[in-house]
Write a protein that holds these residues in place. Structure first.
Motif, PDB file in Angstrom:
ATOM      1  N   THR A  45       0.710  -1.159  -0.079  1.00  0.00           N
ATOM      2  CA  THR A  45       0.043   0.015  -0.014  1.00  0.00           C
ATOM      3  C   THR A  45       1.006   1.181  -0.088  1.00  0.00           C
ATOM      4  O   THR A  45       2.014   1.051   0.077  1.00  0.00           O
ATOM      5  CB  THR A  45      -1.016   0.010   1.287  1.00  0.00           C
ATOM      6  N   ASN A  46       0.176   2.254   0.067  1.00  0.00           N
ATOM      7  CA  ASN A  46       0.918   3.938  -0.286  1.00  0.00           C
ATOM      8  C   ASN A  46       1.816   3.867   1.148  1.00  0.00           C
ATOM      9  O   ASN A  46       2.591   4.292   1.210  1.00  0.00           O
ATOM     10  CB  ASN A  46       0.081   5.004  -0.246  1.00  0.00           C
ATOM     11  N   GLY A  47       0.974   3.427   2.200  1.00  0.00           N
ATOM     12  CA  GLY A  47       1.667   3.588   3.541  1.00  0.00           C
ATOM     13  C   GLY A  47       2.699   2.761   3.845  1.00  0.00           C
ATOM     14  O   GLY A  47       3.792   3.101   4.447  1.00  0.00           O
ATOM     15  N   GLU A  48       2.678   1.433   3.473  1.00  0.00           N
ATOM     16  CA  GLU A  48       3.793   0.576   3.580  1.00  0.00           C
ATOM     17  C   GLU A  48       5.095   0.958   2.862  1.00  0.00           C
ATOM     18  O   GLU A  48       6.065   0.977   3.115  1.00  0.00           O
ATOM     19  CB  GLU A  48       3.144  -0.771   2.979  1.00  0.00           C
ATOM     20  N   THR A  49       4.657   1.625   1.505  1.00  0.00           N
ATOM     21  CA  THR A  49       5.767   2.125   0.773  1.00  0.00           C
ATOM     22  C   THR A  49       6.595   3.301   1.306  1.00  0.00           C
ATOM     23  O   THR A  49       7.787   3.420   1.497  1.00  0.00           O
ATOM     24  CB  THR A  49       5.218   2.244  -0.654  1.00  0.00           C
ATOM     25  N   LEU A  50       5.598   4.116   1.707  1.00  0.00           N
ATOM     26  CA  LEU A  50       6.104   5.170   2.675  1.00  0.00           C
ATOM     27  C   LEU A  50       6.983   4.957   3.935  1.00  0.00           C
ATOM     28  O   LEU A  50       8.070   5.371   4.114  1.00  0.00           O
ATOM     29  CB  LEU A  50       5.269   6.107   3.265  1.00  0.00           C
ATOM     30  N   THR A  51       6.738   3.754   4.431  1.00  0.00           N
ATOM     31  CA  THR A  51       7.537   3.195   5.721  1.00  0.00           C
ATOM     32  C   THR A  51       8.962   2.554   5.147  1.00  0.00           C
ATOM     33  O   THR A  51       9.827   3.092   5.619  1.00  0.00           O
ATOM     34  CB  THR A  51       6.701   1.981   6.402  1.00  0.00           C
ATOM     35  N   HIS A  52       8.891   1.667   3.994  1.00  0.00           N
ATOM     36  CA  HIS A  52      10.031   1.442   3.454  1.00  0.00           C
ATOM     37  C   HIS A  52      11.008   2.594   3.099  1.00  0.00           C
ATOM     38  O   HIS A  52      12.188   2.571   3.454  1.00  0.00           O
ATOM     39  CB  HIS A  52       9.681   0.748   2.378  1.00  0.00           C
ATOM     40  N   LEU A  53      10.336   3.490   2.524  1.00  0.00           N
ATOM     41  CA  LEU A  53      11.017   4.719   2.039  1.00  0.00           C
ATOM     42  C   LEU A  53      11.702   5.628   3.282  1.00  0.00           C
ATOM     43  O   LEU A  53      12.909   5.938   3.185  1.00  0.00           O
ATOM     44  CB  LEU A  53      10.204   5.745   1.191  1.00  0.00           C
TER      45      LEU A  53
END
Length: 467
Positions: A45-53
């Motif tokens: 999800t967008n939130g998971e991708t943001l967390t990784h970034l």
């Protein structure tokens, strides 16, 4: 129940296929939507991708930001950090933007960094086509060497912190190699996390641990601060390259950009004014500025290569900060490792068609073991990896994306694009030259102390925590 669920899945699949077909023949014109065609088993999800970034960008280099501000001055440091962040973010933005354009041209739904480079050059102007294969291989090697080296250094970072705590509490020392060796099994288990979807909780834990460690650090730096007039607002020209290199190599996360985009459920949301990339890097920039500004304001000329080294070792809170940051680095290992795994596994699949999931986990085990063995063999590997990082990240993070843009839009090049890219390429070359020179000075200082060489930059991968 299973038959009902199967019928619902078939109905949903049919609906999706109809939707694709309708879009593909919109208004009687063939149209390819790469994001509609992308079929992922475990999308993020967008939130998971943001967390990784955030985890990829908030690495150990952030702890060297007060030292960077010492080299630039308080006010200059604020504006210069914004500039460096803009350059790093813009080049990452360009890479993904070119990828989205090439998706449609070549009718594929995803590409790696190396794929983007190869396809851009292969379909670019005449001068670039003969370099397409070379560009791909160069990007792959630069990515693998950088991130595999980073994995080795991370084991040294984690082990060094726990060695310090062990010595402080037990009253005697053990060889650092023992602590590095103890990490083998935990790191192998971490590498078994199957994909970025399931790695997201690990990155979230890492972010929480890093936030705790930084929160404690801010607690110390914000107490008893001197007047702002006691610190220089502007640094000297001689020390500014040191600031630039520290900040570039601390912020750069170009290697994880395409893997993150490729695994997104809604890849369009990666770009845009309020897209994942801009939001993530914007937040990272604010944290970098705050820690650099207040850290240098508090400790002045006593500022060390890592802000944690200025914290009182005897305090329990300072020890907690060190533990939290060490565990955050441990969790980050998985994200850095994923880049190496993706590159190696793709090569294996291309050459061995019968490769299975079993072979994939064997590869994970071998890569982790190799990274730990290298760290055990050469615990002082940090300065060498600093050299590799200085060389690779300057090329991968700044120079290569700009050439990819030239090749992708070669028939639409404007005067503005030319001027902008030439200036940014010059910035990348300066980072390459100064970063490499200072890393070489690091190596000389580490292996020949009699030379008494004063390094302008301590290794941003190991020194901030390991000292």
């Amino acid at each position: 129940m299973s038959k009902m669920k199967e019928a619902q899945d078939n109905k949903l699949r049919t609906f999706k296929n109809q939707e694709k077909s309708e879009v593909a023949h919109l208004n009687g014109i063939d149209y390819f939507d790469p994001f509609l065609e992308r079929n992922l088993e475990h999308p993020t999800t967008n939130g998971e991708t943001l967390t990784h970034l955030l985890k990829a960008s908030l690495g150990t280099g952030i702890l060297a930001m007060p030292l960077a501000f010492q080299c630039s001055g308080l006010i200059t440091g604020v504006f210069a950090t914004v500039f460096v962040s803009f350059v790093c973010t813009y080049c990452s933005y360009l890479l993904v933007k070119c990828a989205h354009t090439l998706y449609r041209r070549t009718k594929v739904s995803s590409m790696s960094y190396a794929d983007v480079a190869e396809v851009a050059f292969a379909n670019g102007p005449a001068w670039s086509r003969k370099f397409s294969s070379l560009t791909r291989q160069s990007v792959l090697w630069l990515l693998f060497v950088t991130y595999f080296g980073t994995c080795s250094v991370y084991t040294v970072i984690i082990a060094s912190n726990f060695e310090q705590l062990f010595t402080y509490h037990m009253g005697y020392e053990l060889n650092l190699r023992y602590f590095i060796g103890m990490l083998l099994i935990p790191l192998i288990l971490l590498s078994y996390v199957p994909n970025l979807k399931y790695l997201a909780p690990v990155s979230m834990v890492a972010n929480l641990l890093m936030a705790t460690g930084l929160g404690i650090t801010f607690y110390y730096t914000l107490g008893g601060m001197p007047n702002i007039t006691e610190r220089p607002a502007v640094g000297t020209f001689d020390t500014f390259p040191t600031f630039f290199c520290l900040t570039v190599f601390a912020m750069e996360a170009i290697g994880v950009v395409m893997p993150l985009e490729n695994n997104m459920k809604t890849p369009r949301n990666f770009l845009g004014v309020f897209g994942v990339l801009n939001v993530g890097m914007g937040g990272v920039t604010i944290v970098y500025i705050l820690l650099g500004f207040f850290g240098y304001l508090k400790y002045g000329e006593e500022t060390k290569s890592s802000i944690t080294l200025n914290l009182p070792t005897e305090d329990v809170a300072a020890q907690v900060a060190k533990i939290c940051i060490s565990l955050a680095v441990f969790c980050t290992y998985g994200l850095q490792f994923f880049v190496c795994l993706e590159i190696t596994w793709t090569k294996i699949e291309e050459n061995f068609k019968k490769a299975t999931i079993f072979h994939n986990y064997v590869l994970r085990t071998v890569l982790v073991t190799a990274s730990v063995v290298i760290a055990v063999a050469v615990p002082t590997i940090g300065p060498f990896i600093g050299l590799i990082g200085a060389f690779c990240f300057s090329l991968l993070g700044i120079v290569v994306p700009l050439f990819i843009e030239f090749a992708t839009y070669w028939d639409e090049v404007t005067v503005w694009m030319t001027i902008k890219n030439v200036l940014l390429i010059a910035v990348g070359v300066l980072a390459l030259v100064f970063g490499t020179a200072n890393s070489i000075a690091d190596i000389i200082a580490a292996y020949d102390p009699a030379q008494a060489v004063k390094c302008a930059i301590n290794s941003t991968l190991t020194q901030p925590i390991a000292e």
